[in-house]
Scaffold this motif. Structure first.
Motif, PDB file in Angstrom:
ATOM      1  N   ASN A   1      60.645  39.692  43.823  1.00 28.93           N
ATOM      2  CA  ASN A   1      61.021  38.350  44.287  1.00 28.93           C
ATOM      3  C   ASN A   1      62.139  37.735  43.450  1.00 28.93           C
ATOM      4  O   ASN A   1      62.111  36.545  43.127  1.00 28.93           O
ATOM      5  CB  ASN A   1      59.803  37.414  44.290  1.00 28.93           C
ATOM      6  N   LEU A   2      63.137  38.527  43.101  1.00 31.40           N
ATOM      7  CA  LEU A   2      64.280  38.026  42.340  1.00 31.40           C
ATOM      8  C   LEU A   2      65.397  37.599  43.288  1.00 31.40           C
ATOM      9  O   LEU A   2      65.476  38.058  44.432  1.00 31.40           O
ATOM     10  CB  LEU A   2      64.793  39.111  41.395  1.00 31.40           C
TER      11      LEU A   2
ATOM     12  N   ARG B   1      70.188  34.343  34.878  1.00 36.56           N
ATOM     13  CA  ARG B   1      70.047  33.168  35.748  1.00 36.56           C
ATOM     14  C   ARG B   1      68.753  33.226  36.551  1.00 36.56           C
ATOM     15  O   ARG B   1      68.213  32.188  36.928  1.00 36.56           O
ATOM     16  CB  ARG B   1      71.265  33.045  36.667  1.00 36.56           C
ATOM     17  N   ASN B   2      68.233  34.432  36.811  1.00 38.59           N
ATOM     18  CA  ASN B   2      66.911  34.532  37.424  1.00 38.59           C
ATOM     19  C   ASN B   2      65.842  34.004  36.483  1.00 38.59           C
ATOM     20  O   ASN B   2      64.931  33.280  36.897  1.00 38.59           O
ATOM     21  CB  ASN B   2      66.614  35.988  37.794  1.00 38.59           C
ATOM     22  N   VAL B   3      65.929  34.368  35.217  1.00 40.11           N
ATOM     23  CA  VAL B   3      64.963  33.887  34.223  1.00 40.11           C
ATOM     24  C   VAL B   3      65.077  32.371  34.064  1.00 40.11           C
ATOM     25  O   VAL B   3      64.075  31.677  33.868  1.00 40.11           O
ATOM     26  CB  VAL B   3      65.191  34.591  32.870  1.00 40.11           C
ATOM     27  N   ALA B   4      66.294  31.855  34.178  1.00 39.33           N
ATOM     28  CA  ALA B   4      66.530  30.418  33.977  1.00 39.33           C
ATOM     29  C   ALA B   4      66.019  29.561  35.127  1.00 39.33           C
ATOM     30  O   ALA B   4      65.775  28.359  34.950  1.00 39.33           O
ATOM     31  CB  ALA B   4      68.023  30.173  33.785  1.00 39.33           C
ATOM     32  N   TYR B   5      65.828  30.165  36.296  1.00 38.11           N
ATOM     33  CA  TYR B   5      65.546  29.377  37.498  1.00 38.11           C
ATOM     34  C   TYR B   5      64.370  28.403  37.361  1.00 38.11           C
ATOM     35  O   TYR B   5      64.514  27.211  37.666  1.00 38.11           O
ATOM     36  CB  TYR B   5      65.342  30.307  38.692  1.00 38.11           C
TER      37      TYR B   5
ATOM     38  N   ILE C   1      51.364  28.215  35.261  1.00 36.69           N
ATOM     39  CA  ILE C   1      50.853  29.483  35.785  1.00 36.69           C
ATOM     40  C   ILE C   1      52.035  30.406  36.026  1.00 36.69           C
ATOM     41  O   ILE C   1      53.009  30.028  36.688  1.00 36.69           O
ATOM     42  CB  ILE C   1      50.090  29.272  37.109  1.00 36.69           C
ATOM     43  N   GLY C   2      52.000  31.614  35.483  1.00 33.29           N
ATOM     44  CA  GLY C   2      53.037  32.608  35.740  1.00 33.29           C
ATOM     45  C   GLY C   2      52.571  33.587  36.803  1.00 33.29           C
ATOM     46  O   GLY C   2      51.387  33.928  36.871  1.00 33.29           O
ATOM     47  N   MET C   3      53.512  34.048  37.634  1.00 28.64           N
ATOM     48  CA  MET C   3      53.185  34.982  38.719  1.00 28.64           C
ATOM     49  C   MET C   3      54.169  36.147  38.711  1.00 28.64           C
ATOM     50  O   MET C   3      55.382  35.944  38.606  1.00 28.64           O
ATOM     51  CB  MET C   3      53.251  34.290  40.085  1.00 28.64           C
ATOM     52  N   ILE C   4      53.637  37.371  38.818  1.00 29.39           N
ATOM     53  CA  ILE C   4      54.453  38.573  38.937  1.00 29.39           C
ATOM     54  C   ILE C   4      54.021  39.288  40.213  1.00 29.39           C
ATOM     55  O   ILE C   4      52.825  39.457  40.460  1.00 29.39           O
ATOM     56  CB  ILE C   4      54.270  39.519  37.741  1.00 29.39           C
ATOM     57  N   PHE C   5      55.009  39.742  41.004  1.00 27.04           N
ATOM     58  CA  PHE C   5      54.709  40.326  42.304  1.00 27.04           C
ATOM     59  C   PHE C   5      55.194  41.775  42.385  1.00 27.04           C
ATOM     60  O   PHE C   5      56.071  42.206  41.636  1.00 27.04           O
ATOM     61  CB  PHE C   5      55.379  39.520  43.422  1.00 27.04           C
TER      62      PHE C   5
ATOM     63  N   GLN D   1      63.422  47.604  35.252  1.00 24.39           N
ATOM     64  CA  GLN D   1      64.182  46.487  34.683  1.00 24.39           C
ATOM     65  C   GLN D   1      63.993  45.217  35.515  1.00 24.39           C
ATOM     66  O   GLN D   1      63.866  44.111  34.964  1.00 24.39           O
ATOM     67  CB  GLN D   1      65.659  46.855  34.592  1.00 24.39           C
ATOM     68  N   LYS D   2      63.949  45.369  36.828  1.00 24.89           N
ATOM     69  CA  LYS D   2      63.710  44.203  37.691  1.00 24.89           C
ATOM     70  C   LYS D   2      62.347  43.583  37.389  1.00 24.89           C
ATOM     71  O   LYS D   2      62.215  42.357  37.323  1.00 24.89           O
ATOM     72  CB  LYS D   2      63.788  44.610  39.168  1.00 24.89           C
ATOM     73  N   GLN D   3      61.338  44.435  37.187  1.00 17.70           N
ATOM     74  CA  GLN D   3      60.019  43.886  36.899  1.00 17.70           C
ATOM     75  C   GLN D   3      59.991  43.220  35.532  1.00 17.70           C
ATOM     76  O   GLN D   3      59.284  42.221  35.338  1.00 17.70           O
ATOM     77  CB  GLN D   3      58.957  44.986  36.995  1.00 17.70           C
ATOM     78  N   ARG D   4      60.750  43.733  34.575  1.00 20.88           N
ATOM     79  CA  ARG D   4      60.845  43.079  33.269  1.00 20.88           C
ATOM     80  C   ARG D   4      61.497  41.704  33.385  1.00 20.88           C
ATOM     81  O   ARG D   4      61.071  40.755  32.720  1.00 20.88           O
ATOM     82  CB  ARG D   4      61.622  43.968  32.287  1.00 20.88           C
ATOM     83  N   ILE D   5      62.520  41.594  34.229  1.00 20.76           N
ATOM     84  CA  ILE D   5      63.142  40.287  34.466  1.00 20.76           C
ATOM     85  C   ILE D   5      62.143  39.349  35.139  1.00 20.76           C
ATOM     86  O   ILE D   5      62.045  38.164  34.808  1.00 20.76           O
ATOM     87  CB  ILE D   5      64.410  40.437  35.323  1.00 20.76           C
ATOM     88  N   ALA D   6      61.363  39.887  36.088  1.00 22.82           N
ATOM     89  CA  ALA D   6      60.345  39.069  36.761  1.00 22.82           C
ATOM     90  C   ALA D   6      59.295  38.581  35.766  1.00 22.82           C
ATOM     91  O   ALA D   6      58.807  37.447  35.860  1.00 22.82           O
ATOM     92  CB  ALA D   6      59.697  39.864  37.888  1.00 22.82           C
TER      93      ALA D   6
END
Length: 358
Positions: free
Chosen positions: A96-97, A105-109, A88-92, A149-154
């Motif tokens: 929440n980065l 490294r956020n994507v890798a977590y 399940i993927g979640m976007i807020f 950009q932050k939301q794209r990373i999320a």
């Protein structure tokens, strides 16, 4: 992945003896089709966030059931629950980065948490950054990224473990209109590429219009209306839905001072008179370009005064060919004797115009 909700109930006990229990979700039953974008909209306190927590298995309902395809999942425990949540993927809204990590490294977590080998993590992160259009920002600190950009990373992080369901909880509420449109377009693109079931929780009817295929309207913990977005926009039934539509993209005085402001709201319902407006007329598809009111004035002894108007372009991917893609709305007053007025309204209905009394 089809999601089926049956008679969901969630009540929070009162915080004190003087307070009352909070009935956040009341007997909600929904079917969210596989491979679609489904919107759940409601005002603050309607129960949206509680419902998404139940659907995404972050909370258990007091009663009722949540099924993914034919499997009941709300009662999963232990390792089975962990494994199901990983898909399940979640976007807020607040992203929440981790500020201490770079974009990559956020994507890798989530991959690190699952024990994925480092070489696989590197490849997967590169794929996802390319997908969201930020391949060149892999080593950027989070503090140097814009809100979009932050939301794209999320989004990239939410997709790391190849989920089959993606939840978006007010994912665009903190973004400006132009960035919101780009994020919604990205989500639509990803949904089509990955065949995801996307559930969007929002209080913005613009998000439903521009991204969703289906929508459920929530009020006081209950579903008051549901259906395809084109159906809801062309034939709203509940007062809550009509209120959302009446306030969709209205202009304020500040915005009318600039051309940019006008362009931002070209799809909205623009009201230039705060008075009157007894009738709401809805025109679908080709009718949005027809001179219906001009013909009306020539055929009948009636006068009309347009108080507000706009055209909504429905942006979902699953709108059926026979469903409206464009829905025009006019808020008008019609004046004439009772017989002429009744005949004029009947003429409008015969022409395919949907007539409502405000």
């Amino acid at each position: 992945m089809q999601i089926t909700l049956k008679n969901l109930v969630r009540t929070y006990p009162a915080a004190s003896a003087a307070a009352q229990d909070v009935h956040a979700v009341r007997d909600v039953s929904l079917t969210i089709p596989s491979n679609s974008i489904y919107g759940i909209i409601g005002k603050s306190g309607a129960g949206k966030s509680t419902l998404v927590r139940l659907i995404s298995l972050l909370e258990q309902p007091d009663s009722g059931s949540v099924c993914y395809d034919d499997q009941q999942v709300d009662s999963l425990k232990g390792e089975a629950l962990i494994q199901r949540r990983r898909r399940i993927g979640m976007i807020f809204q607040s992203f929440n980065l981790f500020s201490s990590r770079t974009a990559a490294r956020n994507v890798a977590y989530p991959l690190e948490i699952c024990g994925t080998p480092k070489d696989q993590i590197k490849r997967r992160v590169a794929e996802l950054l390319e997908l969201v259009g930020l391949a060149d920002r892999a080593n950027a600190p989070i503090s140097q990224l814009s809100g979009g950009q932050k939301q794209r990373i999320a989004i990239a992080r939410a997709l790391a473990n190849n989920p089959d369901i993606l939840f978006c909880d007010e994912a665009t509420s903190a973004l400006d209109p132009q960035t919101t449109r780009s994020i919604l377009a990205l989500i639509r693109e990803i949904q089509q590429k990955m065949k995801l079931t996307v559930v969007m929780i929002t209080h913005q009817m613009e998000v439903v219009r521009d991204a969703c295929d289906y929508v459920a309207v929530l009020d006081a913990g209950k579903v008051v209306e549901e259906g395809s977005v084109s159906q809801i926009f062309s034939r709203p039934q509940s007062p809550v839905t009509k209120d959302f539509l009446s306030n969709l993209g209205t202009m304020d005085a500040e915005e009318t001072e600039s051309v940019a402001g006008l362009q931002e709201h070209v799809q909205g319902l623009v009201r230039w008179s705060s008075e009157g407006g007894k009738y709401i007329l809805r025109f679908v598809n080709q009718l949005t370009g027809e001179p219906v009111l001009s013909k009306l004035a020539h055929k009948f002894q009636v006068e009309f005064n347009i108080r507000a108007g706009g055209i909504q372009h429905i942006g979902g991917n699953h709108t059926a060919p026979d469903q409206p893609r464009d829905v025009g709305t006019l808020v008008v007053d019609l004046h004439g004797d009772s017989e002429e007025l009744a005949a004029a309204l009947e003429y409008l209905r015969q022409q395919g115009v949907i007539v409502e009394e405000a």
